[in-house]
Design a protein around this motif. Structure first.
Motif, short mmCIF file in Angstrom:
data_model
loop_
_atom_site.label_atom_id
_atom_site.label_comp_id
_atom_site.label_asym_id
_atom_site.label_seq_id
_atom_site.Cartn_x
_atom_site.Cartn_y
_atom_site.Cartn_z
N LYS A 5 -28.20 30.07 -3.90
CA LYS A 5 -26.96 30.70 -4.35
C LYS A 5 -26.17 29.71 -5.21
O LYS A 5 -26.17 28.51 -4.96
CB LYS A 5 -26.11 31.13 -3.13
CG LYS A 5 -26.87 31.92 -2.07
CD LYS A 5 -27.44 33.21 -2.59
CE LYS A 5 -28.04 34.07 -1.48
NZ LYS A 5 -29.20 33.46 -0.80
N GLU A 9 -21.32 32.31 -5.97
CA GLU A 9 -21.85 33.24 -4.97
C GLU A 9 -21.54 32.76 -3.55
O GLU A 9 -21.21 33.57 -2.67
CB GLU A 9 -23.36 33.39 -5.18
CG GLU A 9 -23.71 34.16 -6.44
CD GLU A 9 -25.18 34.12 -6.80
OE1 GLU A 9 -25.63 35.00 -7.55
OE2 GLU A 9 -25.88 33.18 -6.35
N ILE A 10 -21.60 31.47 -3.34
CA ILE A 10 -21.24 30.92 -2.03
C ILE A 10 -19.76 31.20 -1.72
O ILE A 10 -19.40 31.51 -0.58
CB ILE A 10 -21.56 29.42 -1.97
CG1 ILE A 10 -23.07 29.22 -1.95
CG2 ILE A 10 -20.92 28.76 -0.75
CD1 ILE A 10 -23.52 27.77 -2.09
N ARG A 14 -18.26 33.17 1.41
CA ARG A 14 -17.20 32.61 2.26
C ARG A 14 -16.15 33.67 2.56
O ARG A 14 -15.64 33.75 3.68
CB ARG A 14 -16.56 31.41 1.55
CG ARG A 14 -15.38 30.79 2.31
CD ARG A 14 -15.84 30.04 3.54
NE ARG A 14 -14.72 29.41 4.23
CZ ARG A 14 -14.13 29.91 5.33
NH1 ARG A 14 -14.54 31.06 5.84
NH2 ARG A 14 -13.14 29.28 5.89
N TRP A 108 -21.78 40.86 -0.65
CA TRP A 108 -22.31 39.66 -0.01
C TRP A 108 -22.06 39.71 1.49
O TRP A 108 -21.06 40.26 1.94
CB TRP A 108 -21.68 38.41 -0.61
CG TRP A 108 -22.09 38.22 -2.03
CD1 TRP A 108 -21.41 38.64 -3.14
CD2 TRP A 108 -23.29 37.62 -2.51
NE1 TRP A 108 -22.10 38.33 -4.28
CE2 TRP A 108 -23.26 37.69 -3.92
CE3 TRP A 108 -24.39 37.01 -1.90
CZ2 TRP A 108 -24.28 37.18 -4.72
CZ3 TRP A 108 -25.40 36.49 -2.69
CH2 TRP A 108 -25.34 36.59 -4.08
N GLY A 177 -27.67 36.71 2.19
CA GLY A 177 -27.03 36.78 0.87
C GLY A 177 -26.63 38.20 0.55
O GLY A 177 -25.74 38.75 1.18
N GLY A 201 -27.72 24.87 -2.36
CA GLY A 201 -27.53 26.29 -2.63
C GLY A 201 -28.22 27.22 -1.65
O GLY A 201 -28.00 28.44 -1.70
N VAL A 203 -28.54 29.22 1.59
CA VAL A 203 -27.59 29.73 2.58
C VAL A 203 -28.38 30.39 3.70
O VAL A 203 -29.22 31.26 3.46
CB VAL A 203 -26.60 30.73 1.96
CG1 VAL A 203 -25.62 31.23 3.02
CG2 VAL A 203 -25.83 30.08 0.81
N THR A 241 -23.01 31.32 9.52
CA THR A 241 -23.63 31.33 8.21
C THR A 241 -23.26 30.01 7.53
O THR A 241 -22.08 29.64 7.47
CB THR A 241 -23.15 32.53 7.38
OG1 THR A 241 -23.53 33.73 8.05
CG2 THR A 241 -23.77 32.51 5.99
N ALA A 243 -24.00 27.09 4.28
CA ALA A 243 -24.52 26.75 2.95
C ALA A 243 -24.91 25.27 2.91
O ALA A 243 -24.17 24.41 3.41
CB ALA A 243 -23.49 27.04 1.87
N THR A 245 -25.10 22.15 0.75
CA THR A 245 -24.45 21.72 -0.50
C THR A 245 -24.59 20.21 -0.68
O THR A 245 -24.97 19.49 0.26
CB THR A 245 -22.95 22.08 -0.51
OG1 THR A 245 -22.21 21.12 0.26
CG2 THR A 245 -22.70 23.48 0.04
N LEU A 252 -19.63 28.98 6.45
CA LEU A 252 -18.98 30.05 5.70
C LEU A 252 -18.32 31.09 6.61
O LEU A 252 -17.63 31.97 6.11
CB LEU A 252 -20.00 30.75 4.79
CG LEU A 252 -20.76 29.84 3.82
CD1 LEU A 252 -21.71 30.67 2.96
CD2 LEU A 252 -19.81 29.05 2.95
#
Length: 255
Positions: A5, A9-10, A14, A108, A177, A201, A203, A241, A243, A245, A252
């Protein structure tokens, strides 16, 4: 659909995650001795609708299911590990309740779960919940660029097994996603250094499910959804959930 993502998109995920977090908090506040699981489902439905989101679980029908899921949330009580249907059961003192919630916002999805005790806690049950939350925290901490999925699985399951807990067989977390369940599978047990490499990226929903007594086995209720521990012991479920990074794992589904 790509497992990776973008930052934009993240950020959208969120926002969906905040809806889920808020809904779980409202359900927890409403849970009390004498309250029915259906009443908690109504609370969740109102919370998600007020946020302009849609429930991810309601009418969800994966390939293996013969009937769609009939609730907005999963409400699993005592020896029900996951996927409990919100029905007319009224909560009793000392019940251990696990609540799983998913919601879509602007296309999402966010997905999270909590476990807690209604009324008077049993120390063993509280230790189980604490161990499940700790397993989730270890899994989240392992969700770092360069680690492999086996590292994450071992972080969750290694200490849990050493603590004498079972891990629900054949179940774990998942990618997430635009759909609630996507690649990759996220195991709750594993061997370090094995599996796909975690990349920026990615998730995933990380969700340990621990059972008292060290047995991993389960059976389905007649409702075809609820999974119960085969040994009849209590279980707990905790999920976020997350992510992957460059700055480390980002949850999230926090408020």
């Amino acid at each position: 659909m790509s497992m990776i993502k973008t930052p934009a998109e993240i950020a959208l995920m969120r926002a969906a995650g905040r809806v889920v977090a808020s809904t779980l908090a409202k359900v927890r506040d409403a849970a009390a001795v004498g309250v029915s699981l259906k009443e908690l489902d109504t609370v969740a439905a109102a919370s998600i609708a007020e946020a302009g989101a849609t429930p991810a679980f309601l009418n969800y029908k994966p390939r293996w299911a013969s009937v769609p899921f009939p609730g907005v949330i999963c409400t699993s009580v005592n020896d029900a590990v996951v996927h409990g249907i919100p029905n007319d059961y009224r909560l009793k003192d000392s019940d251990l309740l696990s609540v799983d919630c998913g919601a879509f916002l602007d296309g999402w999805c966010g997905d999270a779960a909590i476990s807690f005790i209604v009324g008077t806690p049993d120390p063993a049950d509280q230790e189980l919940i604490d161990a499940t939350d700790a397993a989730l925290a270890r899994g989240i901490d392992a969700a770092r660029i360069g680690n492999k999925m086996g590292d994450l699985g071992y972080a969750i399951g290694g200490a849990a097994r050493r603590g004498g807990y079972g891990l629900l067989a054949d179940h774990g977390g998942h990618g997430i996603g635009k759909t609630m369940h996507a690649e990759p599978d996220v195991p709750n047990d594993g061997r370090p250094g094995r599996g796909i490499k975690l990349t920026e990226g990615l998730v995933i929903a990380i969700e340990p499910m621990l059972i008292l007594g060290g047995n991993d086995d389960y059976f389905h209720d007649d409702d075809e959804w609820t999974l119960r521990s085969a040994n009849g012991r209590r279980a707990a479920h905790s999920e976020h959930t997350v992510a992957v990074t460059a700055d480390g794992p980002v949850i999230l589904t926090l408020p």
